[in-house]
Write a protein that holds these residues in place. Structure first.
Motif, PDB file in Angstrom:
ATOM      1  N   ASP A  92       0.868  -1.180   0.000  1.00 55.37           N
ATOM      2  CA  ASP A  92       0.000   0.000   0.000  1.00 55.37           C
ATOM      3  C   ASP A  92       0.904   1.228   0.000  1.00 55.37           C
ATOM      4  OD1 ASP A  92      -2.004   1.802   0.204  1.00 55.37           O
ATOM      5  OD2 ASP A  92      -2.607   1.275   2.237  1.00 55.37           O
ATOM      6  N   LEU A  93       1.074   1.832  -1.176  1.00 56.66           N
ATOM      7  CA  LEU A  93       1.991   2.956  -1.353  1.00 56.66           C
ATOM      8  C   LEU A  93       1.291   4.249  -0.960  1.00 56.66           C
ATOM      9  CD1 LEU A  93       4.840   3.699  -2.484  1.00 56.66           C
ATOM     10  CD2 LEU A  93       3.715   4.097  -4.671  1.00 56.66           C
ATOM     11  N   VAL A  94       1.824   4.924   0.048  1.00 56.61           N
ATOM     12  CA  VAL A  94       1.230   6.168   0.527  1.00 56.61           C
ATOM     13  C   VAL A  94       1.687   7.351  -0.313  1.00 56.61           C
ATOM     14  CG1 VAL A  94       1.045   7.737   2.493  1.00 56.61           C
ATOM     15  CG2 VAL A  94       1.030   5.266   2.862  1.00 56.61           C
ATOM     16  N   SER A  95       2.988   7.411  -0.630  1.00 60.80           N
ATOM     17  CA  SER A  95       3.503   8.533  -1.414  1.00 60.80           C
ATOM     18  C   SER A  95       4.757   8.106  -2.158  1.00 60.80           C
ATOM     19  CB  SER A  95       3.816   9.731  -0.509  1.00 60.80           C
ATOM     20  OG  SER A  95       4.874   9.416   0.381  1.00 60.80           O
ATOM     21  N   PHE A  96       5.044   8.805  -3.255  1.00 63.86           N
ATOM     22  CA  PHE A  96       6.249   8.582  -4.057  1.00 63.86           C
ATOM     23  C   PHE A  96       6.631   9.929  -4.655  1.00 63.86           C
ATOM     24  CE2 PHE A  96       7.949   6.555  -8.215  1.00 63.86           C
ATOM     25  CZ  PHE A  96       9.250   6.672  -7.759  1.00 63.86           C
ATOM     26  N   THR A  97       7.762  10.503  -4.218  1.00 64.57           N
ATOM     27  CA  THR A  97       8.157  11.846  -4.622  1.00 64.57           C
ATOM     28  C   THR A  97       9.649  11.894  -4.933  1.00 64.57           C
ATOM     29  OG1 THR A  97       8.601  12.522  -2.337  1.00 64.57           O
ATOM     30  CG2 THR A  97       6.376  12.908  -3.175  1.00 64.57           C
ATOM     31  N   GLY A  98      10.097  13.017  -5.505  1.00 64.36           N
ATOM     32  CA  GLY A  98      11.506  13.251  -5.771  1.00 64.36           C
ATOM     33  C   GLY A  98      11.896  14.662  -5.370  1.00 64.36           C
ATOM     34  N   GLU A  99      13.182  14.863  -5.068  1.00 73.47           N
ATOM     35  CA  GLU A  99      13.639  16.192  -4.666  1.00 73.47           C
ATOM     36  C   GLU A  99      15.117  16.356  -4.998  1.00 73.47           C
ATOM     37  OE1 GLU A  99      13.322  16.704  -0.484  1.00 73.47           O
ATOM     38  OE2 GLU A  99      14.404  14.869  -0.003  1.00 73.47           O
TER      39      GLU A  99
END
Length: 431
Positions: free
Chosen positions: A256-263
C-alpha cells in the motif's frame, strides 16, 4: 555546478494502481419494501428467508430491518445466499437482540462455506469453512460473539465481551493460501493467517468503537471454498434484527503505497516513498526512463516482507538526465511476482551551460567548462542503457570543444554522461 529540479508529479495509492481493495458481492439495507418476501430472489437479494414454524418464529421487516421474533427455542429461521465466491471475505452486518431472558452460547449461528441449502438447520461442518456464534446473555438486549467450537464455548462474563444495542459485526475470513494484511475496522492494518478468521464488533461502524473479539481463529474446515453465506437463528428466544448486510471480496495488495516523490539533494535526485503496509515484499527495483516509455533499472532496495507497520524508503539517483526524468517503482514479491507503481516525472536542468553535447554532420561535439586541466570519461548510451560510445578525454582549463566520430551512434534520443573528477554531468540529446 548548480542544478535545479522541478517535481512534476506526486503519486499515492497501491502499487497495483487499484482504486479499491474491496469488491461488493452482496448488499442489502431493507429500505425498499416492508415485505420480507420482496428480498428473496434476484440481485442483492437472498436466495431464501424462511422459518420452520411461522406460528412461533415470525419474520418481518420492522423499522427497516430484517426481524426474526421467536417464542419457541426449538423453532428455527434462516436467511442465506450463494454464488458469493472469493478467497478472502468480509461479511458485515448490524445486529441487535431484545426479549432474550436466558443464556445461550449459540443462539445465532453464522456460516460461510460451499453448497448450503435453504433448510433452516445449520450447514454441516463438512461444507462449512468458517462459523461464528452469537451468544445471548440472560439480560434482555445483551449478547456476545464467539468463535465456533464444539461443544460451544461458555457464555462470556467479561464485561468487555458483552454488547448491547445495535452493533456492527465485521467478519474477515482468509482462504487465499497465505497470510493477508487487510485494513481493519479500527483503522489499522491487521494480519490474518490462511484458513482463519477475525471478528470485529463496534457501535455505529466507527473506528473508535471497534474491538477485535475473535483474533485469528482457525477455520472449521479449511479445505472448503468460500461461496455460500447463511445466518441461522436456531436456539433460544427473543427478537433479533439484522440490517446493512454486506458481503465483500478482498484482494490483498502487495504494498500500500502512501507517497512517491523526488527532490533535489546535493547535485542528485533523491526519491522518497512510504508504505502503509506490505505483503510478501521482497524488494523494490527503481526504474528510470528518458521518454516515459522505456525504463531501465538503476538500483534496488530490500522490502520489509509482511508488515502492517509503515515503511520509509529513500534512493538517490546520482546520474539524472538533463530534462525530464521519469521514475517508477517495481515491487517484487518473494515468489517473483512483480507490480509497478505509477510514474512520476522530474524535470532536471543545469543552471549553467556547463555541458553541451550535440551531433552535426556525423560528428559528436562535446562542449564543457573545466575548472582545471584534468582527465574526463565520456559515455553515450541509448535510452535502454545500451552503451554506444565511450572515450577518455583530456580537458584543458576553461572552455573545451571536443569532436568525435558519431557513426556508432543510433538515431533518436541519446544520453551522454561526462565524469570530471568524480562529478558526473548527464545530458540528453538527439542524433
Amino acid at each position: 555546478m548548480k542544478r535545479s529540479l522541478l517535481l512534476l508529479a506526486f503519486v499515492s495509492g497501491s502499487l497495483t494502481n487499484a482504486k479499491a481493495q474491496y469488491t461488493t458481492l452482496f448488499t442489502q439495507d431493507f429500505e425498499s419494501s416492508t415485505a420480507y418476501t420482496d428480498y428473496i430472489g434476484g440481485a442483492n437479494k437472498f436466495a431464501y428467508i424462511n422459518t420452520d414454524n411461522s406460528a412461533t418464529n415470525t419474520i418481518s421487516i420492522t423499522d427497516g430491518k430484517l426481524t426474526f421474533a421467536k417464542t419457541d427455542a426449538s423453532s428455527k429461521a434462516s436467511a442465506g445466499k450463494s454464488s458469493l465466491a472469493a478467497t478472502f471475505i468480509k461479511a458485515s452486518f448490524d445486529f441487535s437482540v431484545s426479549g432474550n431472558t436466558s443464556e445461550s452460547g449459540n443462539a445465532v449461528i453464522i456460516s460461510y462455506g460451499n453448497g448450503f441449502t435453504s433448510t433452516t438447520g445449520n450447514p454441516g461442518i463438512g461444507i462449512t469453512h468458517s462459523r461464528i456464534f452469537i451468544a445471548f446473555q440472560s439480560v434482555s438486549g445483551k449478547f456476545s460473539v464467539l468463535p465456533y467450537e464444539s461443544p460451544a464455548l461458555p457464555v462470556p462474563t467479561d464485561p468487555s465481551l458483552i454488547f448491547s444495542g445495535e452493533q456492527t459485526i465485521s467478519w474477515f475470513i482468509n482462504n487465499t493460501g497465505s497470510a493477508v494484511t487487510y485494513p481493519a475496522p479500527d483503522g489499522t492494518n491487521h494480519n490474518l493467517a490462511d484458513d482463519s478468521y477475525d471478528v470485529w464488533v463496534g457501535a455505529g461502524n466507527t473506528t473508535a468503537t471497534q474491538k477485535l473479539i475473535v483474533n485469528g481463529h482457525t477455520a472449521a474446515t479449511g479445505t472448503v471454498d468460500l461461496n455460500s453465506f447463511k445466518i441461522g437463528y436456531v436456539n433460544s428466544t427473543g427478537t433479533i434484527q439484522l440490517d446493512n448486510i454486506t458481503v465483500q471480496s478482498f484482494t490483498p495488495l502487495p504494498v500500500d503505497l502512501v507517497s512517491f516523490t523526488g527532490e533535489n539533494a546535493n547535485d542528485n535526485i533523491r526519491l522518497h516513498w512510504t508504505t502503509a503496509s506490505e505483503l510478501n515484499n521482497s524488494h523494490f527495483e527503481i526504474e528510470r526512463s528518458a521518454d516515459g516509455k522505456i525504463f531501465t533499472t538503476i538500483g534496488s532496495l530490500p522490502g520489509k516482507g509482511t508488515t502492517s507497520t509503515p515503511g520509509d524508503y529513500t534512493f538517490t539517483d546520482r546520474e539524472p538526465v538533463q530534462g525530464i526524468n521519469y521514475y517508477r517503482l517495481r515491487q517484487v514479491d518473494f515468489n517473483g511476482m512483480a507490480t509497478e507503481s505509477s510514474i512520476i516525472a522530474v524535470r532536471y536542468t543545469f543552471q549553467t551551460d556547463n555541458l553541451n553535447v550535440y551531433v552535426n554532420n556525423n560528428q559528436l561535439t562535446v562542449r564543457v567548462q573545466s575548472p582545471d586541466a584534468m582527465p574526463a570519461s565520456l559515455k553515450v548510451c541509448d535510452i535502454t542503457g545500451k552503451r554506444l560510445l565511450s572515450a577518455e578525454l583530456n580537458l584543458q582549463k576553461g572552455a573545451n570543444a571536443i569532436s568525435l566520430p558519431a557513426d556508432k551512434l543510433t538515431n533518436g534520443i541519446l544520453i551522454g554522461s561526462l565524469n570530471i573528477g568524480g562529478k558526473v554531468n548527464v545530458v540528453k540529446f538527439r542524433k
